[in-house]
Design an enzyme around this catalytic site. Structure first.
Site, PDB file in Angstrom:
ATOM      1  N   ASP A  10     122.773 -51.555 -26.686  1.00 30.81           N
ATOM      2  CA  ASP A  10     123.854 -52.041 -27.816  1.00 30.81           C
ATOM      3  C   ASP A  10     123.604 -53.232 -28.087  1.00 30.81           C
ATOM      4  OD1 ASP A  10     124.226 -53.752 -25.221  1.00 30.81           O
ATOM      5  OD2 ASP A  10     126.419 -52.960 -25.148  1.00 30.81           O
ATOM      6  N   HIS A  11     124.530 -54.279 -28.648  1.00 29.43           N
ATOM      7  CA  HIS A  11     124.236 -55.461 -29.068  1.00 29.43           C
ATOM      8  C   HIS A  11     123.768 -56.366 -28.016  1.00 29.43           C
ATOM      9  CE1 HIS A  11     128.461 -55.290 -27.948  1.00 29.43           C
ATOM     10  NE2 HIS A  11     128.424 -56.627 -27.612  1.00 29.43           N
ATOM     11  N   CYS A  39     121.835 -52.350 -21.905  1.00 32.57           N
ATOM     12  CA  CYS A  39     123.022 -53.007 -22.350  1.00 32.57           C
ATOM     13  C   CYS A  39     122.948 -54.230 -21.695  1.00 32.57           C
ATOM     14  CB  CYS A  39     124.453 -52.118 -22.208  1.00 32.57           C
ATOM     15  SG  CYS A  39     124.896 -51.852 -20.452  1.00 32.57           S
ATOM     16  N   GLY A  40     124.047 -55.018 -21.770  1.00 35.23           N
ATOM     17  CA  GLY A  40     124.211 -56.262 -20.854  1.00 35.23           C
ATOM     18  C   GLY A  40     123.905 -56.290 -19.432  1.00 35.23           C
ATOM     19  N   GLY A  82     123.403 -52.882 -17.770  1.00 33.86           N
ATOM     20  CA  GLY A  82     123.248 -51.523 -17.471  1.00 33.86           C
ATOM     21  C   GLY A  82     124.287 -50.513 -17.070  1.00 33.86           C
ATOM     22  N   ILE A  83     125.340 -50.994 -16.647  1.00 30.54           N
ATOM     23  CA  ILE A  83     126.424 -50.155 -15.847  1.00 30.54           C
ATOM     24  C   ILE A  83     126.983 -49.441 -16.970  1.00 30.54           C
ATOM     25  CG2 ILE A  83     128.637 -50.593 -14.864  1.00 30.54           C
ATOM     26  CD1 ILE A  83     127.639 -53.185 -13.622  1.00 30.54           C
ATOM     27  N   GLY A  84     127.494 -49.999 -18.245  1.00 27.22           N
ATOM     28  CA  GLY A  84     128.235 -49.232 -19.048  1.00 27.22           C
ATOM     29  C   GLY A  84     127.334 -47.995 -19.465  1.00 27.22           C
ATOM     30  N   MET A  85     125.927 -48.321 -19.798  1.00 27.95           N
ATOM     31  CA  MET A  85     125.135 -47.114 -20.213  1.00 27.95           C
ATOM     32  C   MET A  85     124.920 -46.185 -19.333  1.00 27.95           C
ATOM     33  SD  MET A  85     123.986 -47.624 -23.160  1.00 27.95           S
ATOM     34  CE  MET A  85     123.318 -48.578 -24.750  1.00 27.95           C
ATOM     35  N   HIS A 119     112.828 -39.628  -5.627  1.00 25.80           N
ATOM     36  CA  HIS A 119     113.994 -39.194  -4.896  1.00 25.80           C
ATOM     37  C   HIS A 119     115.104 -38.490  -5.591  1.00 25.80           C
ATOM     38  CE1 HIS A 119     113.143 -41.168  -0.627  1.00 25.80           C
ATOM     39  NE2 HIS A 119     111.887 -40.443  -1.241  1.00 25.80           N
ATOM     40  N   ARG A 177     112.922 -31.640   0.384  1.00 22.97           N
ATOM     41  CA  ARG A 177     114.361 -32.084   0.771  1.00 22.97           C
ATOM     42  C   ARG A 177     115.107 -32.651  -0.367  1.00 22.97           C
ATOM     43  NH1 ARG A 177     111.461 -36.154   2.989  1.00 22.97           N
ATOM     44  NH2 ARG A 177     112.384 -38.122   2.889  1.00 22.97           N
TER      45      ARG A 177
HETATM   46  C1  RB5 Z   1     128.897 -56.197 -23.794  1.00 19.88           C
HETATM   47  O1  RB5 Z   1     129.567 -57.526 -24.033  1.00 19.88           O
HETATM   48  C2  RB5 Z   1     128.765 -55.555 -22.437  1.00 19.88           C
HETATM   49  O2  RB5 Z   1     130.132 -55.108 -21.907  1.00 19.88           O
HETATM   50  C3  RB5 Z   1     127.790 -54.342 -22.168  1.00 19.88           C
HETATM   51  O3  RB5 Z   1     126.786 -54.742 -22.836  1.00 19.88           O
HETATM   52  C4  RB5 Z   1     127.581 -53.759 -20.869  1.00 19.88           C
HETATM   53  O4  RB5 Z   1     127.244 -54.851 -19.998  1.00 19.88           O
HETATM   54  C5  RB5 Z   1     128.568 -52.786 -20.451  1.00 19.88           C
HETATM   55  O5  RB5 Z   1     128.397 -52.268 -19.296  1.00 19.88           O
END
Ligand code: RB5
Length: 143
Positions: free
Chosen positions: A8-9, A65-66, A68-71, A98, A132
């Site tokens: 993303d940006h 992304c910022g 990596g969580i949202g992705m 694993h 396993r």
């Molecule tokens: C963008 O500001 C940010 O929220 C996004 O890149 C990401 O970190 C979300 O998980």
């Protein structure tokens, strides 16, 4: 190996460096965008990449992304995608060994280029151990 990459940006600035790391290692890289740093919604790019990885058997994905969580949250909604949010070489290696992960996620605001390079090296040199771990991976998806 064929890699798809998308950001993303908040992950786009590091993307050229990541593509170079992969290409220097001899991998094919397909950039799924975005093309500039305008604000975008990370799920749009996570879904686009996930569909390509599922369509191209044996391919791998990299989502940035910022954090990596949202992705990773978005990509893991796809049956057959195992997106691992990694922070260092160890988590990248274990995600392959694993968890049979097929998408590597990380945050541009979290890790630097040196760590990213070590994660990619670890990811590429590691294969799923099976055994396993295979029965556990099979239990991840629910209908
Ligand atoms: C963008 O500001 C940010 O929220 C996004 O890149 C990401 O970190 C979300 O998980």
């Amino acid at each position: 190996m064929k890699f798809f990459i998308a950001t993303d940006h908040a992950g786009i600035a590091i993307k050229p460096n990541v593509i170079k790391i992969l290409e220097d290692m001899g991998h094919e890289v397909v950039d799924l965008g975005p093309k500039d740093a305008s604000r975008v919604d990370y799920p749009d790019f996570a879904h686009k990449l996930s569909l390509e990885v599922l369509k191209n058997k044996g391919s791998q994905g990299i989502l940035i992304c910022g954090t990596g969580i949202g992705m990773s949250l978005s990509a893991n909604k796809h049956k057959g995608i195992r997106a691992a949010l990694c922070h260092d070489a160890y988590t990248a290696i274990m995600a392959k060994a694993h968890n049979d992960a097929n998408v590597l996620c990380f945050g541009e605001r979290v890790v630097g280029l040196g760590v990213i390079e070590s994660m990619i090296e670890g990811w590429c040199k590691t294969s799923f151990e099976g055994g396993r771990h295979a029965q556990r991976v099979a239990k991840i998806e629910i209908d």
